[in-house]
Design an enzyme around this catalytic site. Sequence first.
Site, PDB file in Angstrom:
ATOM      1  N   GLU A  88       0.819  -1.207   0.000  1.00 54.55           N
ATOM      2  CA  GLU A  88       0.000   0.000   0.000  1.00 54.55           C
ATOM      3  C   GLU A  88       0.859   1.265   0.000  1.00 54.55           C
ATOM      4  O   GLU A  88       0.480   2.294  -0.542  1.00 54.55           O
ATOM      5  CB  GLU A  88      -0.910   0.014   1.225  1.00 54.55           C
ATOM      6  CG  GLU A  88      -2.073  -0.944   1.145  1.00 54.55           C
ATOM      7  CD  GLU A  88      -3.160  -0.428   0.215  1.00 54.55           C
ATOM      8  OE1 GLU A  88      -4.186   0.052   0.694  1.00 54.55           O
ATOM      9  OE2 GLU A  88      -2.961  -0.506  -1.019  1.00 54.55           O
ATOM     10  N   THR A  94      -5.691   8.515  -3.581  1.00 60.21           N
ATOM     11  CA  THR A  94      -5.502   8.410  -2.134  1.00 60.21           C
ATOM     12  C   THR A  94      -4.648   9.552  -1.614  1.00 60.21           C
ATOM     13  O   THR A  94      -4.905  10.107  -0.542  1.00 60.21           O
ATOM     14  CB  THR A  94      -4.851   7.064  -1.786  1.00 60.21           C
ATOM     15  OG1 THR A  94      -5.686   6.004  -2.270  1.00 60.21           O
ATOM     16  CG2 THR A  94      -4.678   6.914  -0.283  1.00 60.21           C
TER      17      THR A  94
END
Length: 291
Positions: free
Chosen positions: A120, A168
């Site tokens: 991530e 994000t």
Amino acid sequence: MITVRAPATSANLGSGFDTFGAALARPADVVTVEKAETTSIEVTGVGAQYIPEDPKKNTVGAVVETLDAPAEIHIDKGVRPASGLGSSAASAAAAAVGLNELYDRGHSREELVPIAAKGEAVVSGVAHADNVAPAIVGGFTVTTPTGTHGVDTGVPLVACLPDVAVSTRDARRVVPETASMEDVVETVGNAATLTIGMCRSDPALVGEGMDDPVVTPERARLITGYDDVREAAFEAGAAGVTVSGAGPTVLAVCEEPRRRHIAAAMVDAFANAGVESRAYQTRIGRGATVL
């Protein structure tokens, strides 16, 4: 050769910023791994053209390096990138589970969570585990620096994905650096209510606990038509509505008989705002599955 299906996920769920996560029954990524001398990655499926196949730039590459498990990897994307549905987490989770079994590394599902979270960091810059945790272990999860805890539940959901992208990194930039004590107390109470609702598989309690006065209002501004879509979902019978992860997906919790009506209402509201969208009638489901 091993093939693993890993589900889309929704992080935060409103009141559980960087802590709560839930696995969705659909959509999902399917990842196939095969032992090799050097690692190669092939990506197909929805949004594949936007995903780098260079192992150093793909979430899966970090998982391979951590597990010391070189492989030929094929990622069939069912979870659109930049959707707020844990697209990168699904790939990383599937790879972690598959490579762990392929090379017989012996890690438990909980031990694989921080390994997949390293992937991530490639996308968001931070190794958050709120998406990879439910993608691996399934159900509703609470992830803290000390570990992941989860509960199986079957709460029905509608995830409405508009045809816009919110990265994000951009979504993290709008997160407030401070909050009033009043807002903190409200958020803690809502998070506790949501958790009890998950343990009871009670959509009404889960929905009541989704409200978040700190992060969600800021992220909602990045989503065209959010307020109208939220209102339409409530009018159609939703128990709670919030931004899924970083967005732009809008997540509604509800009783199962209301899912179709809510999905249609959310799609129509986005259309009225000039945005095409797709609604997934889903529920909280299982984590990564070896096929």
